[in-house]
Motif scaffolding. Structure first.
Motif: not given
Length: 201
Positions: A17-29, A106-109
């Protein structure tokens, strides 16, 4: 042995989950692949599927678990506060602190959830309804105390308050976070209370 294995599984799930937050925030969902998440979590691609059906479920769990944690923290802190105005003040601070201290989350949300086709489904989940209920209860208390206008529907005001906080967080993200999000708390609360305060007499 069973307890240790369960702990290892919990740790691995949290790492994903932490890795997903990082990836989503930097590369987009939409641009993030399961392999990107697996690599960041230091697990095999197949391991991700042992815990989640895919990206959509991962995004859903990020939302649900973070909202649940924020709600628990909010309830715990508000139990120690008496007046409605002070409760509302602390809730505003907590909301902004939580996102301000976690810029990737915050970026993900604020950004990536909006681009998800399942956003409205996530938006209507129980955790967010419970958060709205918490705000509404504070407003109802304020109406009983005479410090908040009785002619305003608490649920309507709740959605307005959440909207102000939501927009403040989005603007913070889009401004490249060149100021502390929590620094907006006083101005936001002043705006809210000037619109909700009961007139003297």
């Amino acid at each position: 042995m069973t307890s240790r294995r369960a702990q290892e599984q919990d740790d691995k799930r949290a790492r994903i989950l932490r890795a997903a937050v990082h990836a989503f925030s930097h590369h987009g969902y939409h641009q993030t692949r399961i392999s990107d998440i697996a690599k960041a979590a230091n697990v095999a691609d197949g391991t991700v599927y042992l815990y989640f059906e895919g990206k959509r479920e991962i995004l859903s769990k990020i939302f649900e678990e973070r909202m649940a944690a924020s709600l628990e923290r909010g309830r715990e802190e508000l139990r120690r506060i008496d007046g409605a105005v002070e409760k509302l003040r602390r809730l505003v601070e907590l909301h902004l602190e939580d996102l301000g201290e976690n810029p990737e989350l915050a970026t993900v949300f604020q950004i990536e959830l909006r681009h998800s086709t399942g956003f409205m489904e996530l938006y209507s989940r129980g955790e967010l309804r419970d958060y709205f209920q918490l705000i509404a209860e504070i407003l109802e208390q304020g109406q009983k105390e005479g410090c908040i206008r009785n002619d305003i529907d608490p649920w309507f005001a709740t959605k307005c308050i959440f909207g102000v906080l939501d927009e403040a967080a989005t603007n913070w993200i889009l401004s490249k976070r060149n100021y502390r999000l929590r620094s907006s708390a006083t101005q936001i609360l002043d705006f809210i209370l000037n619109g909700l305060s009961a007139s003297p007499g």
